[in-house]
Structures are given as structure tokens and as C-alpha cells.
Design a protein around this motif. Structure first.
Motif, PDB file in Angstrom:
ATOM      1  N   ASN A 109       0.907  -1.222  -0.102  1.00  0.00           N
ATOM      2  CA  ASN A 109      -0.089  -0.031   0.042  1.00  0.00           C
ATOM      3  C   ASN A 109       0.771   1.430  -0.053  1.00  0.00           C
ATOM      4  O   ASN A 109       0.401   2.133  -0.634  1.00  0.00           O
ATOM      5  CB  ASN A 109      -1.012  -0.061   1.175  1.00  0.00           C
ATOM      6  CG  ASN A 109      -1.952  -1.067   0.985  1.00  0.00           C
ATOM      7  OD1 ASN A 109      -2.479  -1.329  -0.090  1.00  0.00           O
ATOM      8  ND2 ASN A 109      -2.541  -1.571   2.021  1.00  0.00           N
ATOM      9  N   ARG A 169      -7.123  -2.638  -5.629  1.00  0.00           N
ATOM     10  CA  ARG A 169      -8.225  -3.007  -4.633  1.00  0.00           C
ATOM     11  C   ARG A 169      -7.360  -3.317  -3.659  1.00  0.00           C
ATOM     12  O   ARG A 169      -6.787  -4.366  -3.649  1.00  0.00           O
ATOM     13  CB  ARG A 169      -8.792  -4.270  -5.358  1.00  0.00           C
ATOM     14  CG  ARG A 169      -9.754  -3.870  -6.497  1.00  0.00           C
ATOM     15  CD  ARG A 169     -10.765  -4.839  -6.319  1.00  0.00           C
ATOM     16  NE  ARG A 169     -11.619  -4.854  -7.861  1.00  0.00           N
ATOM     17  CZ  ARG A 169     -12.639  -5.590  -8.105  1.00  0.00           C
ATOM     18  NH1 ARG A 169     -12.892  -6.537  -7.316  1.00  0.00           N
ATOM     19  NH2 ARG A 169     -13.161  -5.576  -9.347  1.00  0.00           N
ATOM     20  N   ARG A 170      -7.830  -3.069  -2.465  1.00  0.00           N
ATOM     21  CA  ARG A 170      -7.246  -3.249  -1.208  1.00  0.00           C
ATOM     22  C   ARG A 170      -7.718  -4.644  -0.873  1.00  0.00           C
ATOM     23  O   ARG A 170      -8.582  -5.043  -0.959  1.00  0.00           O
ATOM     24  CB  ARG A 170      -7.985  -2.225  -0.132  1.00  0.00           C
ATOM     25  CG  ARG A 170      -6.907  -1.912   0.932  1.00  0.00           C
ATOM     26  CD  ARG A 170      -7.663  -0.773   1.877  1.00  0.00           C
ATOM     27  NE  ARG A 170      -6.962  -1.100   3.183  1.00  0.00           N
ATOM     28  CZ  ARG A 170      -5.930  -0.257   3.497  1.00  0.00           C
ATOM     29  NH1 ARG A 170      -5.261   0.467   2.704  1.00  0.00           N
ATOM     30  NH2 ARG A 170      -5.515  -0.409   4.724  1.00  0.00           N
ATOM     31  N   SER A 176      -2.413  -4.150  -1.772  1.00  0.00           N
ATOM     32  CA  SER A 176      -3.532  -4.326  -2.723  1.00  0.00           C
ATOM     33  C   SER A 176      -2.992  -4.937  -3.909  1.00  0.00           C
ATOM     34  O   SER A 176      -2.064  -5.135  -3.968  1.00  0.00           O
ATOM     35  CB  SER A 176      -3.712  -2.510  -2.966  1.00  0.00           C
ATOM     36  OG  SER A 176      -4.059  -1.797  -1.802  1.00  0.00           O
TER      37      SER A 176
END
Lengths: 184, 127
Positions: A109, A169-170, A176
């Protein structure tokens, strides 16, 4: 054993996936992927210019996974200690006579903001601006600098026939899933 | 001085010095994982060759079908190096050979040419 492959197979049918691979990606494997896809494209009588573009995008996206994927394993075949392979997905498809190359991999992230900035910047540029941006950045990179410094991403945008599509997309607190698609 | 000979692979070019013609030929694909490491011996060879006091003009025939972005950076470094030698008066020239069907190869040649000031750089369609 759950036979989950049926669902995956169904999913591949729709956008006409010609090739898809999920797992550790090595340079040797990349060469095989390029060969396999080139063979398929030749059978479709694809012109040289398009073949080179598809090849170029597969190379840049795969080498991005090899270098930067947050999911990594030690390379069992490497003679150099500490050599690693990156894990990810690479897919080549054909839809309405347009080829597309998509890749996906985990990214930490903390590394998303600079990448997202670069992608956003390139996304908003015209082909002429992308060309200028690529040449300026290529000139600026020092030999001892970062291995790619985003040159690969800009190269993908140059070779694509329309702006690249991307998504983060986490997955959890640390990572992610980063997905990028180029249509040629 | 020793000649250079690097056998090509599916992802690295053939590199060979033809002594009779004083021509260095670089031909094929270039997308190694570590382009800087791959081209280091070539840059080293060019420096040694062009540092010699009396050498005939050097011609470089480059026929690159495809190269990745990190090879592209190293090729720019290679042309920068040759450009510096040319500025000092060394006779060195590059023939950038491209296939008519391969528009990327042609465009890349044009882009390298834009950065060159002293080096003789010719774009040549493959016959």
C-alpha cells in the motif's frame, strides 16, 4: 477436490482470453510466453507492427511483476543467492479484433501513491505528450538509479492504442491488488 | 585488441565485430532483465576500441527488431558515448537498419537520431 477450474474457464471464454498465467514469473518463462503468444498471433495473420506492440507490452508488464510484485519467492533455478521471482497474473486477450494485455499483482500500500500519480499523469496525456515524457525521462535516469523508474509503464502507454486502464483493490492492511490493462 | 563476440538468444542480440569491414554488428531482440549488465561489456569494448591511437573508421550496424525500456536507456547511453568520441574527431558511424513492416524500430531510430549531435547516424530500410 473442488473443481473450481470450471468457473475460471467460463470467465476466460467471454473476453476471448488467448493466454493466461498465474504464478511466479521468471525471465525464461517470459520468453516462452512471448513465443506462445507470437505463434498464436501469426496463425491469426496479425501484422508485424501489432505483433511487436503486443510483445512489448507483455515484456514490460511481466518484468514489472518480476521486479516489483509484493508477492515473491526465491528463484530455485538461479545461481545467484537472493534472486527472487515475482508472482502475478498475465493475460492476453482479443475482443472485437483488438488485442489486449492485462497484468495483476500485489503491491504494498505504501508504494501505491507514486505509481498512481504516474499512471494518472500518463492517462491524461495525448500520444505526442507521452512520447515527449518518455524521451525526457529516459534521458534523466542515471545508470545507477532505480531499475526502471516508471519507464516501463510509460512504454506500455506508448505502445497501447488507447489510454491504459488500471485499478488498485485493497486486499489487507499491507497490500493491494494492482491491475493494469492495455488495448492495442 | 580482442574482438567481441556475443552469441544471441531469444531475448538478447547477436553482437559481433567484423574485422574485415571494421563493423560492429548488433542484431536481434533485446529484453534482458538486467540490460545494464548485459551491455556493460559492449560499452567497455567500444571505449577500448575508440581509445586506441590509430584505428580505421568504425561502423556500427544495428538491426534491433524489438528492445525493452531498460535496453532503450542503455542504447541511449551507448549513443551518447559514441557521440562524445565523434565530437573529439573519431570516425564512427551508426547504421540503424529497420524492416519496413516494423514501424516501432523505425520510430526508435528517429528518436535516437534526435539526441545525436556529432555522430553520423543513418536510418536504413532493410533491402
Amino acid at each position: 477436490m473442488d473443481c473450481d477450474l470450471y468457473d475460471i474457464w467460463r470467465k476466460y471464454e467471454e473476453p476471448d482470453i488467448l493466454f493466461c498465467l498465474n504464478g511466479p514469473i521468471s525471465q525464461d518463462l517470459l520468453v516462452e510466453i512471448c513465443d506462445t503468444v507470437a505463434h498464436k498471433l501469426r496463425l491469426d495473420n496479425t501484422d508485424t507492427a501489432t505483433m511487436i506492440k503486443v510483445h512489448a507490452i507483455i515484456v514490460e508488464l511481466s518484468q514489472n511483476i518480476i521486479r516489483y510484485s509484493a508477492e515473491r519467492v526465491a528463484d530455485p533455478r538461479s545461481k545467484i543467492d537472493g534472486n527472487e521471482l515475482g508472482l502475478g497474473i498475465i493475460a492476453v486477450g482479443c475482443h472485437n479484433n483488438r488485442y489486449m494485455v492485462t497484468s495483476g499483482n500485489l503491491i504494498e500500500n505504501s508504494k501505491i501513491p507514486p505509481l498512481e500519480r504516474l499512471l494518472g499523469k500518463v492517462h491524461a496525456m495525448s500520444p505526442t505528450e507521452i512520447r515527449k515524457f518518455f524521451l525526457a525521462r529516459r534521458k534523466r535516469i542515471t545508470p545507477n538509479g532505480s531499475r526502471g523508474a516508471g519507464l516501463g509503464i510509460i512504454e506500455v502507454s506508448r505502445k497501447a492504442g488507447e489510454p491504459i486502464v488500471y485499478e488498485f483493490r485493497r486486499v489487507d492492511k499491507k497490500c493491494s491488488f494492482f491491475c493494469i490493462k492495455a488495448v492495442i | 585488441m580482442e574482438n567481441i563476440l556475443i552469441q544471441g538468444t531469444k531475448y538478447t542480440p547477436d553482437i559481433e565485430f567484423d574485422e574485415r569491414r571494421n563493423a560492429l554488428k548488433i542484431k536481434g531482440y533485446s529484453y534482458p532483465e538486467n540490460a545494464a549488465a548485459f551491455y556493460e561489456p559492449v560499452l567497455g569494448w567500444l571505449r577500448s576500441y575508440l581509445d586506441q591511437a590509430h584505428t580505421p573508421p568504425l561502423a556500427i550496424d544495428m538491426e534491433m527488431i524489438y528492445f525493452n525500456s531498460s535496453s532503450s536507456k542503455i542504447l541511449l547511453d551507448l549513443f551518447d558515448l559514441l557521440d562524445q568520441y565523434a565530437r573529439q574527431g573519431r570516425a564512427v558511424s551508426v547504421n540503424w537498419i529497420y524492416d519496413e513492416d516494423n514501424e516501432s524500430a523505425y520510430e526508435c531510430g528517429v528518436e535516437f537520431e534526435e539526441d545525436i549531435q556529432h555522430l553520423q547516424f543513418r536510418l536504413m530500410k532493410k533491402t
